[in-house]
Design an enzyme around this catalytic site. Structure first.
Site, PDB file in Angstrom:
ATOM      1  CE  LYS A  13      -2.162  -1.177   3.833  1.00  0.00           C
ATOM      2  NZ  LYS A  13      -1.449  -2.430   4.151  1.00  0.00           N
ATOM      3  NE  ARG A  88      -4.637  -1.635  10.064  1.00  0.00           N
ATOM      4  CZ  ARG A  88      -3.620  -1.135   9.389  1.00  0.00           C
ATOM      5  NH1 ARG A  88      -3.698   0.053   8.858  1.00  0.00           N
ATOM      6  NH2 ARG A  88      -2.526  -1.832   9.243  1.00  0.00           N
ATOM      7  NE  ARG A 127       7.687  -2.071   6.191  1.00  0.00           N
ATOM      8  CZ  ARG A 127       6.378  -2.020   6.438  1.00  0.00           C
ATOM      9  NH1 ARG A 127       5.556  -1.576   5.517  1.00  0.00           N
ATOM     10  NH2 ARG A 127       5.921  -2.427   7.586  1.00  0.00           N
ATOM     11  NE  ARG A 160       6.053   0.194   9.974  1.00  0.00           N
ATOM     12  CZ  ARG A 160       4.902   0.102   9.307  1.00  0.00           C
ATOM     13  NH1 ARG A 160       4.744   0.761   8.180  1.00  0.00           N
ATOM     14  NH2 ARG A 160       3.924  -0.639   9.777  1.00  0.00           N
ATOM     15  NE  ARG A 171       2.268  -4.670  11.200  1.00  0.00           N
ATOM     16  CZ  ARG A 171       3.291  -4.417  10.391  1.00  0.00           C
ATOM     17  NH1 ARG A 171       4.523  -4.755  10.752  1.00  0.00           N
ATOM     18  NH2 ARG A 171       3.093  -3.811   9.254  1.00  0.00           N
TER      19      ARG A 171
HETATM   20  P1  AP5 Z   1       4.756  -1.634   1.829  1.00  0.00           P
HETATM   21  O1  AP5 Z   1       4.393  -0.784   0.670  1.00  0.00           O
HETATM   22  O2  AP5 Z   1       5.486  -1.041   2.951  1.00  0.00           O
HETATM   23  O3  AP5 Z   1       3.436  -2.398   2.363  1.00  0.00           O
HETATM   24  P2  AP5 Z   1       2.194  -1.805   3.151  1.00  0.00           P
HETATM   25  O4  AP5 Z   1       0.996  -2.512   2.591  1.00  0.00           O
HETATM   26  O5  AP5 Z   1       2.181  -0.322   3.131  1.00  0.00           O
HETATM   27  O6  AP5 Z   1       2.529  -2.376   4.588  1.00  0.00           O
HETATM   28  P3  AP5 Z   1       2.433  -1.708   6.015  1.00  0.00           P
HETATM   29  O7  AP5 Z   1       3.159  -2.646   6.939  1.00  0.00           O
HETATM   30  O8  AP5 Z   1       2.860  -0.298   6.006  1.00  0.00           O
HETATM   31  O9  AP5 Z   1       0.945  -1.807   6.271  1.00  0.00           O
HETATM   32  P4  AP5 Z   1       0.305  -1.875   7.586  1.00  0.00           P
HETATM   33  O10 AP5 Z   1      -1.090  -1.786   7.116  1.00  0.00           O
HETATM   34  O11 AP5 Z   1       0.606  -3.011   8.471  1.00  0.00           O
HETATM   35  O12 AP5 Z   1       0.972  -0.665   8.397  1.00  0.00           O
HETATM   36  P5  AP5 Z   1       0.409   0.736   8.798  1.00  0.00           P
HETATM   37  O13 AP5 Z   1       1.527   1.670   8.830  1.00  0.00           O
HETATM   38  O14 AP5 Z   1      -0.805   1.058   8.028  1.00  0.00           O
HETATM   39  O15 AP5 Z   1       5.535  -2.902   1.253  1.00  0.00           O
HETATM   40  C1  AP5 Z   1       6.110  -3.880   2.114  1.00  0.00           C
HETATM   41  C2  AP5 Z   1       7.469  -4.349   1.562  1.00  0.00           C
HETATM   42  O16 AP5 Z   1       7.258  -5.083   0.352  1.00  0.00           O
HETATM   43  C3  AP5 Z   1       8.416  -3.197   1.197  1.00  0.00           C
HETATM   44  O17 AP5 Z   1       9.725  -3.547   1.566  1.00  0.00           O
HETATM   45  C4  AP5 Z   1       8.281  -3.077  -0.343  1.00  0.00           C
HETATM   46  O18 AP5 Z   1       9.476  -2.609  -0.938  1.00  0.00           O
HETATM   47  C5  AP5 Z   1       7.971  -4.510  -0.756  1.00  0.00           C
HETATM   48  N1  AP5 Z   1       7.081  -4.574  -1.921  1.00  0.00           N
HETATM   49  C6  AP5 Z   1       5.985  -3.797  -2.157  1.00  0.00           C
HETATM   50  N2  AP5 Z   1       5.370  -4.159  -3.318  1.00  0.00           N
HETATM   51  C7  AP5 Z   1       6.093  -5.208  -3.808  1.00  0.00           C
HETATM   52  C8  AP5 Z   1       5.964  -6.034  -4.992  1.00  0.00           C
HETATM   53  N3  AP5 Z   1       4.948  -5.846  -5.878  1.00  0.00           N
HETATM   54  N4  AP5 Z   1       6.880  -7.014  -5.191  1.00  0.00           N
HETATM   55  C9  AP5 Z   1       7.896  -7.194  -4.278  1.00  0.00           C
HETATM   56  N5  AP5 Z   1       8.069  -6.465  -3.162  1.00  0.00           N
HETATM   57  C10 AP5 Z   1       7.186  -5.474  -2.925  1.00  0.00           C
HETATM   58  O19 AP5 Z   1      -0.087   0.433  10.302  1.00  0.00           O
HETATM   59  C11 AP5 Z   1       0.817   0.165  11.341  1.00  0.00           C
HETATM   60  C12 AP5 Z   1       0.071   0.021  12.647  1.00  0.00           C
HETATM   61  O20 AP5 Z   1      -0.624   1.235  12.962  1.00  0.00           O
HETATM   62  C13 AP5 Z   1      -1.019  -1.049  12.702  1.00  0.00           C
HETATM   63  O21 AP5 Z   1      -0.494  -2.313  13.003  1.00  0.00           O
HETATM   64  C14 AP5 Z   1      -1.933  -0.498  13.793  1.00  0.00           C
HETATM   65  O22 AP5 Z   1      -1.406  -0.752  15.071  1.00  0.00           O
HETATM   66  C15 AP5 Z   1      -1.883   1.000  13.555  1.00  0.00           C
HETATM   67  N6  AP5 Z   1      -2.934   1.458  12.642  1.00  0.00           N
HETATM   68  C16 AP5 Z   1      -2.758   2.036  11.423  1.00  0.00           C
HETATM   69  N7  AP5 Z   1      -3.932   2.344  10.860  1.00  0.00           N
HETATM   70  C17 AP5 Z   1      -4.889   1.961  11.740  1.00  0.00           C
HETATM   71  C18 AP5 Z   1      -6.309   1.989  11.715  1.00  0.00           C
HETATM   72  N8  AP5 Z   1      -6.984   2.482  10.658  1.00  0.00           N
HETATM   73  N9  AP5 Z   1      -6.975   1.509  12.794  1.00  0.00           N
HETATM   74  C19 AP5 Z   1      -6.325   1.013  13.853  1.00  0.00           C
HETATM   75  N10 AP5 Z   1      -4.976   0.944  13.938  1.00  0.00           N
HETATM   76  C20 AP5 Z   1      -4.264   1.397  12.877  1.00  0.00           C
END
Ligand code: AP5
Ligand code: ZN
Length: 216
Positions: A13, A88, A127, A160, A171
């Site tokens: 994402k 979410r 990552r 991270r 997660r």
């Molecule tokens: P990346 O693009 O970083 O993936 P992502 O989907 O953004 O993953 P996140 O871990 O950021 O998502 P998340 O939803 O867990 O975290 P968030 O910050 O929202 O890609 C991942 C890796 O793969 C990278 O190294 C990239 O280079 C590689 N890659 C990408 N595409 C590829 C491809 N096509 N082929 C090969 N490699 C590839 O949330 C973190 C925390 O915050 C949550 O756990 C929760 O505690 C809290 N939180 C956030 N939002 C909420 C909410 N709405 N409600 C409640 N708690 C929340």
């Protein structure tokens, strides 16, 4: 235009968000980034959020919804928003449609980046990301031009806190329990466009951009 980018942790994402917002002139609203920004600024919200994030749990709905409600009233959101990591839960999705209705808007499209669980663990453990601009890299799949530094601004890249293997597993569990129901939620509303997230970053980008063009 309001777009919700849906997918499990590590689906890509954040990787896709930069290009989507540049192409369509949308504001990038990532709840994960907002929580991390609050933590860096040592706000009360940041400290509260970190206690959940570092355990791999979701931050409570009321806190998250209030933060988004405030964020989308800022001027940069006037042309539309790409929501990344929000909603979410079903409660967050219902709150989002109510908030957008107040702005005479609605969710226009939900690209869902689908990736099997075993691939997610490998992606998250490799990552690295830029604390300045938020660009995301992978040590082998998508390395920066110069090892360990951001292509855009030269900032040293960091891993991270919540990418430790046991937190990653938690997660993914939380995602399956609380967030995966949104796949059917948006499918029933005919907004879901499923994209195979195991394809290359470029192909995934093209498919997401095409899906959004159809509703623009
Ligand atoms: P990346 O693009 O970083 O993936 P992502 O989907 O953004 O993953 P996140 O871990 O950021 O998502 P998340 O939803 O867990 O975290 P968030 O910050 O929202 O890609 C991942 C890796 O793969 C990278 O190294 C990239 O280079 C590689 N890659 C990408 N595409 C590829 C491809 N096509 N082929 C090969 N490699 C590839 O949330 C973190 C925390 O915050 C949550 O756990 C929760 O505690 C809290 N939180 C956030 N939002 C909420 C909410 N709405 N409600 C409640 N708690 C929340
Ligand atoms: Zn950077």
């Amino acid at each position: 235009t309001y777009i919700v980018l849906l997918g499990p942790p590590g689906a890509g994402k954040g990787t896709q968000a930069t290009q989507i917002v540049q192409t369509f002139g949308l504001a990038h609203v990532s709840t994960g980034d907002l929580f991390r920004e609050n933590l860096r600024n040592q706000t009360e919200l940041g400290q509260l959020a970190a206690s959940y994030m570092n355990a791999g749990k979701l931050v409570p709905d009321d806190v998250t919804i209030a933060m988004v409600r405030e964020r989308i009233t800022r001027p940069d959101c006037a042309q539309g928003v790409l929501f990344d990591g929000f909603p979410r839960t079903v409660a967050q999705a219902d709150a989002l449609s109510a908030m957008l209705a107040e702005l005479s808007g609605k969710v226009d499209c939900v690209p869902y980046i689908s990736v099997p669980a075993e691939v997610l663990v490998e992606r998250l453990s490799g990552r690295i990301s830029c604390p300045t601009c938020g660009r995301v890299y992978h040590v082998t799949n998508n390395p920066p031009k110069q090892p360990g530094v951001c292509d855009a601004d030269g900032t040293p890249l960091i891993q991270r806190e919540d990418d430790k293997p046991e937190t990653v597993r938690k997660r993914i569990e939380e995602y399956l329990k609380n967030t995966a129901p949104l796949i059917d939620y948006y499918r029933e509303r005919q907004l879901l466009v499923e994209i195979d997230g195991t394809q290359s970053i470029e192909v995934v980008s093209q498919q997401i951009l095409n899906a959004i063009r159809k509703v623009k």
